[in-house]
Design a protein around this motif. Sequence first.
Motif, mmCIF file in Angstrom:
data_model
loop_
_atom_site.group_PDB
_atom_site.id
_atom_site.type_symbol
_atom_site.label_atom_id
_atom_site.label_comp_id
_atom_site.label_asym_id
_atom_site.label_seq_id
_atom_site.Cartn_x
_atom_site.Cartn_y
_atom_site.Cartn_z
ATOM 1 N N ILE A 259 0.847 -1.212 0.000
ATOM 2 C CA ILE A 259 0.000 0.000 0.000
ATOM 3 C C ILE A 259 0.878 1.256 0.000
ATOM 4 C CG2 ILE A 259 -1.655 1.373 1.362
ATOM 5 C CD1 ILE A 259 -2.945 -0.998 -0.025
ATOM 6 N N HIS A 260 1.913 1.252 0.844
ATOM 7 C CA HIS A 260 2.809 2.404 0.928
ATOM 8 C C HIS A 260 3.492 2.665 -0.415
ATOM 9 C CE1 HIS A 260 5.640 5.263 2.577
ATOM 10 N NE2 HIS A 260 6.650 4.531 2.063
ATOM 11 N N GLN A 261 3.951 1.603 -1.037
ATOM 12 C CA GLN A 261 4.635 1.760 -2.324
ATOM 13 C C GLN A 261 3.680 2.283 -3.404
ATOM 14 O OE1 GLN A 261 6.244 -2.150 -2.993
ATOM 15 N NE2 GLN A 261 8.085 -1.808 -1.703
ATOM 16 N N ILE A 262 2.465 1.701 -3.398
ATOM 17 C CA ILE A 262 1.483 2.151 -4.406
ATOM 18 C C ILE A 262 1.138 3.630 -4.209
ATOM 19 C CG2 ILE A 262 -0.891 1.865 -5.241
ATOM 20 C CD1 ILE A 262 -0.594 -1.140 -4.520
ATOM 21 N N LYS A 263 0.920 4.066 -2.961
ATOM 22 C CA LYS A 263 0.629 5.483 -2.672
ATOM 23 C C LYS A 263 1.761 6.364 -3.137
ATOM 24 C CE LYS A 263 -2.502 5.204 1.321
ATOM 25 N NZ LYS A 263 -2.678 5.545 2.753
ATOM 26 N N LYS A 264 2.984 5.915 -2.912
ATOM 27 C CA LYS A 264 4.138 6.704 -3.320
ATOM 28 C C LYS A 264 4.200 6.832 -4.829
ATOM 29 C CE LYS A 264 9.084 7.072 -2.431
ATOM 30 N NZ LYS A 264 10.272 6.428 -1.790
ATOM 31 N N MET A 265 3.887 5.723 -5.527
ATOM 32 C CA MET A 265 3.920 5.742 -6.988
ATOM 33 C C MET A 265 2.809 6.640 -7.548
ATOM 34 S SD MET A 265 4.705 1.709 -7.678
ATOM 35 C CE MET A 265 4.710 1.858 -9.465
ATOM 36 N N LEU A 266 1.650 6.598 -6.881
ATOM 37 C CA LEU A 266 0.498 7.393 -7.355
ATOM 38 C C LEU A 266 0.470 8.807 -6.771
ATOM 39 C CD1 LEU A 266 -2.334 4.691 -7.168
ATOM 40 C CD2 LEU A 266 -1.051 5.421 -9.171
ATOM 41 N N ASN A 267 1.438 9.114 -5.947
ATOM 42 C CA ASN A 267 1.504 10.445 -5.317
ATOM 43 C C ASN A 267 0.256 10.734 -4.503
ATOM 44 O OD1 ASN A 267 2.720 12.864 -4.662
ATOM 45 N ND2 ASN A 267 1.909 13.933 -6.463
ATOM 46 N N ILE A 268 -0.153 9.749 -3.698
ATOM 47 C CA ILE A 268 -1.343 9.870 -2.848
ATOM 48 C C ILE A 268 -0.883 10.017 -1.413
ATOM 49 C CG2 ILE A 268 -3.378 8.693 -1.957
ATOM 50 C CD1 ILE A 268 -3.675 7.352 -4.679
ATOM 51 N N SER A 269 -1.462 10.994 -0.711
ATOM 52 C CA SER A 269 -1.133 11.204 0.701
ATOM 53 C C SER A 269 -2.347 11.755 1.422
ATOM 54 C CB SER A 269 0.054 12.166 0.830
ATOM 55 O OG SER A 269 -0.298 13.432 0.276
ATOM 56 N N GLY A 270 -2.255 11.767 2.739
ATOM 57 C CA GLY A 270 -3.347 12.330 3.513
ATOM 58 C C GLY A 270 -4.257 11.266 4.082
ATOM 59 N N ALA A 271 -5.275 11.779 4.864
ATOM 60 C CA ALA A 271 -6.168 10.862 5.573
ATOM 61 C C ALA A 271 -7.066 10.080 4.625
ATOM 62 C CB ALA A 271 -7.035 11.652 6.554
ATOM 63 N N GLY A 272 -7.344 10.613 3.457
ATOM 64 C CA GLY A 272 -8.243 9.923 2.526
ATOM 65 C C GLY A 272 -7.516 9.056 1.522
ATOM 66 N N GLY A 273 -6.323 8.610 1.873
ATOM 67 C CA GLY A 273 -5.548 7.804 0.924
ATOM 68 C C GLY A 273 -6.207 6.498 0.551
ATOM 69 N N LYS A 274 -6.823 5.832 1.535
ATOM 70 C CA LYS A 274 -7.464 4.533 1.259
ATOM 71 C C LYS A 274 -8.592 4.704 0.253
ATOM 72 C CE LYS A 274 -9.728 0.629 3.580
ATOM 73 N NZ LYS A 274 -10.241 0.080 4.836
ATOM 74 N N GLU A 275 -9.427 5.734 0.467
ATOM 75 C CA GLU A 275 -10.551 5.968 -0.447
ATOM 76 C C GLU A 275 -10.054 6.285 -1.853
ATOM 77 O OE1 GLU A 275 -10.308 7.182 2.565
ATOM 78 O OE2 GLU A 275 -11.969 6.155 3.571
ATOM 79 N N GLN A 276 -8.963 7.025 -1.960
ATOM 80 C CA GLN A 276 -8.409 7.336 -3.273
ATOM 81 C C GLN A 276 -7.889 6.074 -3.971
ATOM 82 O OE1 GLN A 276 -5.937 10.967 -3.525
ATOM 83 N NE2 GLN A 276 -6.440 11.321 -1.365
ATOM 84 N N LEU A 277 -7.278 5.173 -3.187
ATOM 85 C CA LEU A 277 -6.791 3.903 -3.765
ATOM 86 C C LEU A 277 -7.949 3.043 -4.254
ATOM 87 C CD1 LEU A 277 -3.900 2.890 -1.331
ATOM 88 C CD2 LEU A 277 -3.702 3.674 -3.695
ATOM 89 N N ILE A 278 -9.042 3.004 -3.459
ATOM 90 C CA ILE A 278 -10.207 2.213 -3.847
ATOM 91 C C ILE A 278 -10.800 2.757 -5.142
ATOM 92 C CG2 ILE A 278 -12.568 1.608 -3.192
ATOM 93 C CD1 ILE A 278 -11.603 1.610 -0.269
ATOM 94 N N ALA A 279 -10.927 4.119 -5.222
ATOM 95 C CA ALA A 279 -11.474 4.730 -6.435
ATOM 96 C C ALA A 279 -10.576 4.444 -7.632
ATOM 97 C CB ALA A 279 -11.629 6.239 -6.220
ATOM 98 N N PHE A 280 -9.286 4.543 -7.425
ATOM 99 C CA PHE A 280 -8.330 4.280 -8.508
ATOM 100 C C PHE A 280 -8.411 2.827 -8.968
ATOM 101 C CE2 PHE A 280 -4.082 2.894 -9.890
ATOM 102 C CZ PHE A 280 -3.893 3.739 -10.973
ATOM 103 N N ALA A 281 -8.539 1.898 -8.017
ATOM 104 C CA ALA A 281 -8.606 0.468 -8.341
ATOM 105 C C ALA A 281 -9.876 0.140 -9.113
ATOM 106 C CB ALA A 281 -8.523 -0.364 -7.058
#
Length: 372
Positions: free
Chosen positions: A335-357
């Motif tokens: 998850i950390h690596q994927i967020k770093k690759m997608l430039n995602i940060s903050g409290a809503g990171g999980k929701e952004q990953l779900i939307a992206f997926a």
Amino acid sequence: MFNTIEYTVTAIVCLISAVVIQRIFSKEKLRGADVKAIQGIMWFGLAIFVWGLGALVNLIMVVALQWSPTNKVLIYFGVLISLANSLCIMLSLPSIEHPKKPGIIVRLVERFSAREFVSLFCGVLGMITFVFIAASYGNPEISNNFIWLIDIPISILVAISLLYELNKAFVGRQMKFMYLPTFALFVLIVIAVSHRMIPQDRVLQFIDQEFWRTLGSITAISFKFLFILLFSILLYSWKFLSEKEQQQSLTQNLEVQKAKLVRDNEQLKLANESHLDTIKRLKNDLKTIKATSKIELSERQKEVLGYLAHFGNHKSYTEIAQEMHISTDGLQTHIHQIKKMLNISGAGGKEQLIAFAKANSFLKYTSLKDNT
């Protein structure tokens, strides 16, 4: 001789003045002026017209038909003309605008409509006049001065009310210098009334008859002329103030419109800045999307995103790790690596990953039975 001059001058001046005043009233009415404000013009015009009409009738009777000026019928007619004139003046008084409290006559007139006040005035004074006529017509011992007693109290009352209202109006319009002519009008009215009231045979004991007649004619003409002059000045000043108030009102309206335009302009600027911020954010998002579309994820990372798309809304990372049969630390690392690759940060990171997926259909990379 003096009576003829008095009737002729009064008839000409008053009738011409009445026509001019009524034309002014008609023009103001067509212009859309407030009816209450210009109603006094009509009543003042009618008061002057009544004077002119009375003088014209007297001129016809005395000059053309050779009636005596002391004929009782002419005296009765003169009393009725004077009462009608007083009625018109009283009805015009409420239209004399000033900032002070109106006099008692004005407050009395304002309690009734014009029709009601005319009916009341004619009813009360009509009965009194009938009694005076019945008592004096066939009785030679009753003098003409007694007949004029019907009108004298009304004339004095109207003169006092007119003096009060005119002075207050002129003071309110910064015209205090009009005190003197207004007071002069009152004095002339009192002299004219006294000339009718005082028996001539008693006056002649102290004053020459010719002088007494001359005084009566001059006074009668003078106070009518002064009345017309004062009303003309009052009308002009009212017209001037009315136009000034309209200009001030127009200026105020323009100021209000200007302030409204300034506020609207500020709101448009704020809205424009907000739209620019939105556009800027959308451009950044578009850049992010374009950047993420070029990111190459490993098969394991795609699988993690697939499980996250399926279970992420209702399960924690620990529960998702159990579903994938991997450790929680291992899932967190992915998850950390994927967020770093997608430039995602903050409290809503999980929701952004779900939307992206979900947007990229990563569910197909899982081993779930419903991964279609």
